[in-house]
Design a protein around this motif. Structure first.
Motif, PDB file in Angstrom:
ATOM      1  N   VAL A 171       0.851  -1.201   0.000  1.00  0.00           N
ATOM      2  CA  VAL A 171       0.000   0.000   0.000  1.00  0.00           C
ATOM      3  C   VAL A 171       0.883   1.246   0.000  1.00  0.00           C
ATOM      4  O   VAL A 171       0.653   2.183  -0.763  1.00  0.00           O
ATOM      5  N   LEU A 172       1.918   1.240   0.826  1.00  0.00           N
ATOM      6  CA  LEU A 172       2.796   2.417   0.914  1.00  0.00           C
ATOM      7  C   LEU A 172       3.541   2.649  -0.396  1.00  0.00           C
ATOM      8  O   LEU A 172       3.802   3.790  -0.789  1.00  0.00           O
ATOM      9  N   GLU A 173       3.863   1.537  -1.094  1.00  0.00           N
ATOM     10  CA  GLU A 173       4.592   1.679  -2.360  1.00  0.00           C
ATOM     11  C   GLU A 173       3.668   2.011  -3.531  1.00  0.00           C
ATOM     12  O   GLU A 173       4.125   2.418  -4.597  1.00  0.00           O
ATOM     13  N   GLY A 174       2.360   1.815  -3.355  1.00  0.00           N
ATOM     14  CA  GLY A 174       1.405   2.215  -4.382  1.00  0.00           C
ATOM     15  C   GLY A 174       1.039   1.130  -5.382  1.00  0.00           C
ATOM     16  O   GLY A 174       0.286   1.388  -6.318  1.00  0.00           O
ATOM     17  N   THR A 175       1.580  -0.077  -5.207  1.00  0.00           N
ATOM     18  CA  THR A 175       1.246  -1.173  -6.127  1.00  0.00           C
ATOM     19  C   THR A 175       0.948  -2.441  -5.344  1.00  0.00           C
ATOM     20  O   THR A 175       1.793  -2.924  -4.589  1.00  0.00           O
ATOM     21  N   LEU A 176      -0.242  -2.944  -5.566  1.00  0.00           N
ATOM     22  CA  LEU A 176      -0.666  -4.163  -4.886  1.00  0.00           C
ATOM     23  C   LEU A 176      -0.590  -5.304  -5.913  1.00  0.00           C
ATOM     24  O   LEU A 176      -1.498  -5.500  -6.703  1.00  0.00           O
ATOM     25  N   ALA A 177       0.549  -5.980  -5.918  1.00  0.00           N
ATOM     26  CA  ALA A 177       0.763  -7.059  -6.895  1.00  0.00           C
ATOM     27  C   ALA A 177       0.376  -8.386  -6.270  1.00  0.00           C
ATOM     28  O   ALA A 177       1.055  -8.872  -5.362  1.00  0.00           O
ATOM     29  N   MET A 178      -0.708  -8.957  -6.752  1.00  0.00           N
ATOM     30  CA  MET A 178      -1.201 -10.218  -6.171  1.00  0.00           C
ATOM     31  C   MET A 178      -1.613 -11.188  -7.280  1.00  0.00           C
ATOM     32  O   MET A 178      -2.138 -10.770  -8.311  1.00  0.00           O
ATOM     33  N   PRO A 179      -1.446 -12.490  -7.044  1.00  0.00           N
ATOM     34  CA  PRO A 179      -1.860 -13.483  -8.046  1.00  0.00           C
ATOM     35  C   PRO A 179      -3.337 -13.817  -7.861  1.00  0.00           C
ATOM     36  O   PRO A 179      -3.706 -14.973  -7.655  1.00  0.00           O
ATOM     37  N   ALA A 180      -4.176 -12.783  -7.915  1.00  0.00           N
ATOM     38  CA  ALA A 180      -5.584 -12.972  -7.550  1.00  0.00           C
ATOM     39  C   ALA A 180      -6.535 -12.745  -8.723  1.00  0.00           C
ATOM     40  O   ALA A 180      -7.750 -12.937  -8.558  1.00  0.00           O
ATOM     41  N   GLY A 181      -6.009 -12.353  -9.875  1.00  0.00           N
ATOM     42  CA  GLY A 181      -6.873 -12.116 -11.034  1.00  0.00           C
ATOM     43  C   GLY A 181      -8.035 -11.209 -10.643  1.00  0.00           C
ATOM     44  O   GLY A 181      -7.845 -10.184  -9.990  1.00  0.00           O
ATOM     45  N   GLU A 182      -9.223 -11.637 -11.043  1.00  0.00           N
ATOM     46  CA  GLU A 182     -10.425 -10.856 -10.722  1.00  0.00           C
ATOM     47  C   GLU A 182     -11.216 -11.500  -9.595  1.00  0.00           C
ATOM     48  O   GLU A 182     -12.375 -11.139  -9.352  1.00  0.00           O
ATOM     49  N   VAL A 183     -10.599 -12.468  -8.921  1.00  0.00           N
ATOM     50  CA  VAL A 183     -11.353 -13.190  -7.886  1.00  0.00           C
ATOM     51  C   VAL A 183     -11.783 -12.226  -6.783  1.00  0.00           C
ATOM     52  O   VAL A 183     -11.096 -11.242  -6.489  1.00  0.00           O
ATOM     53  N   ARG A 184     -12.951 -12.493  -6.205  1.00  0.00           N
ATOM     54  CA  ARG A 184     -13.448 -11.622  -5.129  1.00  0.00           C
ATOM     55  C   ARG A 184     -13.331 -12.354  -3.794  1.00  0.00           C
ATOM     56  O   ARG A 184     -13.542 -13.575  -3.719  1.00  0.00           O
TER      57      ARG A 184
END
Ligand SMILES: NC(=O)c1ccc[n+]([C@@H]2O[C@H](COP(=O)([O-])OP(=O)(O)OC[C@H]3O[C@@H](n4cnc5c(N)ncnc54)[C@H](OP(=O)(O)O)[C@@H]3O)[C@@H](O)[C@H]2O)c1
Length: 278
Positions: free
Chosen positions: A137-150
């Motif tokens: 969050v502090l770096e401004g990029t949330l890189a996750m292997p989550a695709g569009e999953v909710r």
């Protein structure tokens, strides 16, 4: 009626810290179980378990690092066997939602002969404010292997309140509560809500499992990078894309919304540049 002391394992963690604080506020005697506590508890040092359990009435068990990691089942089995031997009356196990290894651990607790309550939790809101995603969050990029999953992100304050109810009220014995928040959110939506509340840019970047693993490798090394990647692969495959009503069942009220979490965290300054991790 005295039901103390209550052992809180992981008393410095996201849920354990809140469970211990809530129990103390209600007047219960808490035995904190962390590696730094007066009676230390270390999952890697089984010789610490007996002194931590001795004389305790009940225990909150939050396993570190994760019930899904290899060896957790053996440790939960050994701990519950010791708990029976030391006369513990009741355990509350924090578990995950729909993970095979976590379910094996739940089965061990169920078969232990101990009175128990199982608390299954969705992804914590607080992963974004005091967990491994705060830096993202502090770096401004949330890189996750989550695709569009909710995911129905759940607030650890709700988890702690359910755990305290289960530790102090025998009506929760034998119950399994599956806790989620009140809304399904994609990681893109979660990032947008955090960004708006914190008034700072935050972009969700869907990445492959391989890229996620490479990123984690630089931060936590092996075997943690592979274990976290495997956990994400399992829990973010769509199996948890549904709400569950455990908070309502256990507490008779609706769960806390992600928007309230964002507002409060922003007000506390946890995403401010000079903010300090809790
Ligand atoms: N995070 C989620 O979204 C989520 C969702 C569902 C279920 N869960 C479950 O919640 C549990 C806690 O997960 P979390 O990732 O949020 O961590 P956490 O509760 O923030 O726990 C981190 C804590 O673990 C303690 N710890 C580390 N190694 C330890 C050891 N060898 N022995 C004893 N304590 C140790 C550390 O305490 P000290 O350094 O002070 O000893 C630290 O405070 C896990 O079992 C996980 O499966 C998590």
């Amino acid at each position: 009626m005295s039901i103390t002391p209550i052992l809180v394992i992981d008393s410095t963690g996201k849920t354990g810290r809140r469970v211990a604080a809530r129990l103390k506020a209600l007047g219960h005697t808490v035995r904190e179980g962390s590696r730094q506590s007066a009676t230390p508890f270390d999952w890697d040092q089984p010789e610490t378990w007996g002194p931590a359990l001795r004389g305790a009435h009940s225990a909150y068990i939050s396993y570190s690092p994760d019930l899904g990691f290899p060896g957790a089942d053996e440790r939960i089995e050994a701990l519950t066997r010791l708990a029976v031997a030391t006369g513990l009356k009741h355990v509350v196990l924090l578990s995950g939602r729909n993970e095979a290894a976590a379910q094996r651990c739940e089965g061990i607790v169920q078969a232990s002969g101990l009175s128990h309550t199982l608390v299954r939790a969705a992804w914590f809101n607080q992963n974004f404010s005091e967990g491994f995603l705060r830096d993202a969050v502090l770096e401004g990029t949330l890189a996750m292997p989550a695709g569009e999953v909710r995911e129905p992100f759940v607030d650890v304050e709700d988890i702690a309140e359910v755990a305290v109810a289960a530790l102090t009220d025998p009506r929760h014995a034998g119950k399994t509560y599956e806790l989620s928040g009140p809304r399904l959110l994609s990681f893109a939506q979660a990032a947008a809500e955090i960004s708006a509340a914190a008034d700072r840019p935050l972009q969700y970047l869907p990445v492959s499992l391989a890229d996620f693993h490479t990123g984690m490798l630089a931060v936590v090394g092996e075997p943690m990078a592979s274990l976290f990647t495997g956990l994400c692969e399992e829990v973010l495959d769509g199996r948890n894309e549904h709400l569950s009503n455990g908070v309502q069942q256990a507490l008779g009220r609706a769960p806390r919304d992600f928007a309230d979490f964002c507002r409060e965290s922003a007000r506390e300054g946890v995403w401010a540049e000079t903010g300090v991790a809790r």
